[in-house]
Design an enzyme around this catalytic site. Structure first.
Site, short mmCIF file in Angstrom:
data_model
loop_
_atom_site.label_atom_id
_atom_site.label_comp_id
_atom_site.label_asym_id
_atom_site.label_seq_id
_atom_site.Cartn_x
_atom_site.Cartn_y
_atom_site.Cartn_z
N SER A 43 0.80 -1.23 0.00
CA SER A 43 0.00 0.00 0.00
C SER A 43 0.83 1.28 0.00
O SER A 43 0.27 2.37 -0.15
CB SER A 43 -0.97 0.01 1.18
OG SER A 43 -2.12 -0.74 0.88
N LYS A 46 0.35 3.76 -2.75
CA LYS A 46 -0.65 4.82 -2.74
C LYS A 46 -0.03 6.21 -2.55
O LYS A 46 -0.69 7.21 -2.82
CB LYS A 46 -1.70 4.54 -1.67
CG LYS A 46 -2.52 3.27 -1.96
CD LYS A 46 -3.62 3.07 -0.92
CE LYS A 46 -4.48 1.88 -1.28
NZ LYS A 46 -3.94 0.60 -0.80
N SER A 100 -6.77 3.78 3.22
CA SER A 100 -6.06 2.90 2.29
C SER A 100 -7.03 2.12 1.41
O SER A 100 -6.82 0.95 1.10
CB SER A 100 -5.16 1.92 3.07
OG SER A 100 -4.15 1.40 2.23
#
Length: 230
Positions: A43, A46, A100
């Site tokens: 993640s 991102k 997220s």
């Protein structure tokens, strides 16, 4: 620049882990282990998606959620959008960085790049700023598993450094919670409370004494990749 590994008595990573601790003010490498080794960013991807949203997106744009945005692997971290929902880019970025949300990441990608495969990496027409990340390749905007998706600790540092140029990034990543608002496909207003996945913000983890966490991006439910200020 970082050259080789630098040990620090108070830092110990597992054999298969890499990491980097920099003193930006004094331009010193405090700790380095595999700074240029390829790692799976999950993640942390991102951060790049948020960067491109700030650089190429209009926060007031209204994005219509598509089937592609919600067709994700089972168990994926999602906000819960449905096809036809209408969400502003600003709300998507909040959902991306606070919670997220992989569906938020996909929606940002399709709105800016036309598909989830064109938001990151080396698409020359879109991601002209990605030249600096020479040891990274992003095949999607959320970090879901792909063997061709990788970065390095040093490139993560470069991404964070660039992200901190945008006040919105720090403002959003310091939020412990956020209520995302959007219109469903039938026109009704939806308000969904989100709790941050950053354990420093939720009180599940405490920063070392004398250190302020400026922002970062966790891989739920793991500890976050962060920028600290001494």
């Amino acid at each position: 620049m970082v050259s080789g590994d630098t040990l620090l008595d108070t830092v110990a990573l597992e054999e298969d882990q890499e990491g980097l601790l920099l003193d930006i003010k004094n331009k010193q490498v405090l700790y380095s282990k595999g700074a240029y080794d390829r790692v799976y960013p999950a993640s942390i991807t991102k951060i790049m998606t948020a960067l491109l949203a700030f650089q190429y997106g209009n926060m007031e744009d209204v994005v219509t959620i598509s089937e592609e945005n919600i067709t994700l692997e089972e168990g994926s971290q999602v906000i819960g959008f449905q096809v036809g929902d209408k969400v502003t880019m600003d709300e998507l970025v909040h959902g991306l960085l606070v919670y997220s949300g992989n569906d938020a990441a996909s929606a940002i990608a399709t709105h800016i790049g036309g598909s989830t495969g064109k938001i990151c990496g080396y698409d020359e027409q879109l991601c002209c700023s990605a030249w600096m990340y020479r040891n990274s390749l992003f095949t999607n905007p959320h970090g879901l598993q792909d063997e061709n998706h990788y970065t390095t600790p040093y490139d993560i540092y470069l991404m964070l450094k660039e992200a901190l140029r945008f006040p919105e990034f720090t403002q959003i990543t310091q939020l412990g919670s956020y209520t995302i608002s959007y219109k469903s496909s039938d026109g009704t207003e939806v308000n969904t409370p989100l709790t941050a996945t950053d354990h420093y913000l939720t009180g599940e983890a405490t920063a070392p004494k004398g250190i302020t966490v400026l922002g970062g991006k966790p891989e739920p439910p793991a500890m976050p990749e962060t920028v600290w200020r001494f």
